[in-house]
Write a protein that holds these residues in place. Structure first.
Motif, PDB file in Angstrom:
ATOM      1  N   SER A   1      11.798 -53.961  31.505  1.00 59.05           N
ATOM      2  CA  SER A   1      12.215 -53.227  30.311  1.00 59.05           C
ATOM      3  C   SER A   1      13.483 -52.433  30.613  1.00 59.05           C
ATOM      4  O   SER A   1      13.491 -51.570  31.491  1.00 59.05           O
ATOM      5  N   PHE A   2      14.555 -52.729  29.883  1.00 58.85           N
ATOM      6  CA  PHE A   2      15.801 -51.989  30.048  1.00 58.85           C
ATOM      7  C   PHE A   2      15.578 -50.510  29.748  1.00 58.85           C
ATOM      8  O   PHE A   2      16.081 -49.627  30.445  1.00 58.85           O
TER       9      PHE A   2
ATOM     10  N   TRP B   1      13.947 -48.663  32.682  1.00 58.06           N
ATOM     11  CA  TRP B   1      14.919 -48.373  33.741  1.00 58.06           C
ATOM     12  C   TRP B   1      15.709 -47.117  33.386  1.00 58.06           C
ATOM     13  O   TRP B   1      15.940 -46.247  34.235  1.00 58.06           O
ATOM     14  N   GLN B   2      16.115 -47.018  32.130  1.00 60.92           N
ATOM     15  CA  GLN B   2      16.939 -45.886  31.683  1.00 60.92           C
ATOM     16  C   GLN B   2      16.170 -44.562  31.750  1.00 60.92           C
ATOM     17  O   GLN B   2      16.721 -43.528  32.112  1.00 60.92           O
TER      18      GLN B   2
ATOM     19  N   SER C   1      16.948 -56.808  40.098  1.00 63.46           N
ATOM     20  CA  SER C   1      16.514 -56.922  38.712  1.00 63.46           C
ATOM     21  C   SER C   1      17.128 -58.132  38.016  1.00 63.46           C
ATOM     22  O   SER C   1      18.303 -58.443  38.194  1.00 63.46           O
TER      23      SER C   1
ATOM     24  N   LEU D   1      17.845 -58.285  35.045  1.00 63.07           N
ATOM     25  CA  LEU D   1      18.759 -57.821  33.992  1.00 63.07           C
ATOM     26  C   LEU D   1      20.212 -57.902  34.413  1.00 63.07           C
ATOM     27  O   LEU D   1      21.110 -57.754  33.599  1.00 63.07           O
ATOM     28  N   GLU D   2      20.451 -58.113  35.698  1.00 61.43           N
ATOM     29  CA  GLU D   2      21.819 -58.181  36.221  1.00 61.43           C
ATOM     30  C   GLU D   2      22.148 -59.591  36.732  1.00 61.43           C
ATOM     31  O   GLU D   2      22.871 -59.772  37.693  1.00 61.43           O
TER      32      GLU D   2
END
Length: 233
Positions: free
Chosen positions: A93-94, A97-98, A225, A227-228
């Protein structure tokens, strides 16, 4: 050891993936101690944690009119309930992470509900439960109070994005003094399926995590991750 409570809602699918996002210092503390930190319920950022919705509170006030100790019990009970929060999601979940990591550092533990159940070691003085959090309208919806855990398994709808699974214990029958929280014994090799490194972290950070984990005698799979990932065009 996980105790089944038929009143506590939990999916029967033990393969359901859950995540815990945390910074490196908390992760290393877990590895060094072989323990999982559970926060005292009234220490969460959400001030409504462990409290009742308005319809429920009105019912409790009626009971407390002739029994003031009834209301006092629920007020003090929050100090004796400890919680470990996990995020249920098939993927990273982005948003998590934030929220839970800073400065492009941190990591995520990937596990499953089945692993949570197996990893918990027996505690002599209190029981451990696992349950799904219900997200409701605190102005309209009723929270049952026939089970002392129920207030801790409900949150406001504005927190619905958390999709929270909780390990939860009530230590009120023990002599334990809880400050910010409590560390419980766990089998980390059962608990942790995989480690993901922050998507914005540098390569040196991933290398550092791998070296630290190896030096502490663990062989978890550690990945950067998803996401990258590299752009394909």
């Amino acid at each position: 050891m996980y105790i089944l409570n038929k009143n506590i809602k939990l999916t029967e699918n033990d393969d359901t993936i859950v995540w815990k996002y945390l910074d490196l210092s908390k992760f290393l503390d877990m590895l060094l101690a072989h323990q999982l930190f559970m926060s005292r319920s009234d220490k969460f950022e959400d001030q409504y944690e462990g409290t009742f919705s308005e319809p429920t509170y009105e019912e409790i006030k009626k009971i407390a009119a002739n029994n003031p100790k009834f209301l006092d019990y629920y007020k003090s009970h929050r100090e004796k309930v400890v919680i470990s929060s996990w995020h249920a999601n098939e993927y990273e979940s982005f948003a998590m992470w934030q929220i839970f990591t800073k400065n492009n550092e941190g990591l995520a533990i990937q596990s499953t509900i089945g692993r949570l159940k197996e990893a918990l070691k027996p505690e002599k003085h209190y029981e451990q439960y696992i349950g799904e959090v219900n997200y409701i309208d605190y102005k309209k919806d009723f929270i049952p109070f026939d089970d002392t855990f129920f207030p801790f398994l409900f949150k406001r709808k504005s927190f619905q994005y958390e999709r929270e699974i909780r390990i939860i214990s009530d230590v009120s029958k023990t002599n334990l003094t809880i400050d910010n929280g409590l560390k419980i014994e766990v089998n980390l090799n059962l608990l942790i399926e995989k480690i993901y490194i922050h998507p914005k972290s540098e390569n040196w950070y991933k290398k550092l995590v791998i070296e630290l984990v190896e030096k502490l005698g663990f062989n978890f799979t550690i990945e950067k991750s998803d996401l990258e990932s590299d752009i394909l065009i």
